[in-house]
Design a protein around this motif. Structure first.
Motif, short mmCIF file in Angstrom:
data_model
loop_
_atom_site.label_atom_id
_atom_site.label_comp_id
_atom_site.label_asym_id
_atom_site.label_seq_id
_atom_site.Cartn_x
_atom_site.Cartn_y
_atom_site.Cartn_z
N GLN A 268 0.81 -1.21 0.00
CA GLN A 268 0.00 0.00 0.00
C GLN A 268 0.85 1.26 0.00
OE1 GLN A 268 -2.68 -0.35 3.30
NE2 GLN A 268 -3.90 -1.93 2.32
N GLU A 269 2.08 1.16 0.49
CA GLU A 269 2.94 2.34 0.56
C GLU A 269 3.60 2.60 -0.79
OE1 GLU A 269 3.99 -0.46 2.34
OE2 GLU A 269 2.92 -0.13 4.22
N GLU A 270 3.63 3.83 -1.21
CA GLU A 270 4.31 4.19 -2.45
C GLU A 270 5.81 4.23 -2.21
OE1 GLU A 270 4.29 7.80 -5.69
OE2 GLU A 270 2.51 7.46 -4.47
N GLY A 271 6.57 3.73 -3.15
CA GLY A 271 8.03 3.78 -3.07
C GLY A 271 8.66 2.70 -2.22
N CYS A 272 7.87 1.70 -1.78
CA CYS A 272 8.45 0.65 -0.94
C CYS A 272 9.17 -0.36 -1.82
CB CYS A 272 7.40 0.00 -0.07
SG CYS A 272 6.32 -1.12 -0.94
N TYR A 273 9.99 -1.20 -1.19
CA TYR A 273 10.75 -2.22 -1.91
C TYR A 273 11.05 -3.38 -0.98
CZ TYR A 273 14.61 0.13 0.51
OH TYR A 273 15.42 0.69 1.47
N TYR A 274 11.52 -4.48 -1.56
CA TYR A 274 11.88 -5.68 -0.83
C TYR A 274 13.37 -5.93 -0.97
CZ TYR A 274 6.89 -6.74 -0.77
OH TYR A 274 5.54 -6.69 -0.57
N LYS A 275 13.98 -6.50 0.08
CA LYS A 275 15.38 -6.90 0.03
C LYS A 275 15.49 -8.26 0.70
CE LYS A 275 18.72 -4.00 1.00
NZ LYS A 275 19.51 -2.95 1.65
N GLU A 276 16.39 -9.09 0.16
CA GLU A 276 16.59 -10.43 0.76
C GLU A 276 17.23 -10.27 2.14
OE1 GLU A 276 18.41 -14.77 -0.48
OE2 GLU A 276 19.05 -13.01 -1.59
N GLN A 277 16.82 -11.13 3.06
CA GLN A 277 17.37 -11.07 4.42
C GLN A 277 18.73 -11.72 4.46
OE1 GLN A 277 14.49 -12.87 7.03
NE2 GLN A 277 13.21 -11.08 7.01
#
Length: 53
Positions: free
Chosen positions: A44-53
């Motif tokens: 829902q947040e604009e500009g969010c991203y994912y990164k591997e742990q």
């Protein structure tokens, strides 16, 4: 090596656990499991991203 950033909806390149960060770089959610070939979940947040742990 710096972790690659993935946007919601992108295809996952490697099965694993990922964390979601907001646009400011603050960790919003951890332990999100994504399988290779699947898409990252929407956010829902604009500009969010994912990164591997």
């Amino acid at each position: 090596m710096a972790n690659k950033k993935y946007r919601p909806g992108m295809n996952c390149e490697k099965t694993g656990k990922y964390s979601r960060y907001n646009a400011d770089g603050k960790c919003v959610s951890e332990d999100i499991e994504v399988e290779k070939g699947r898409r990252f979940p929407p956010a829902q947040e604009e500009g969010c991203y994912y990164k591997e742990q």
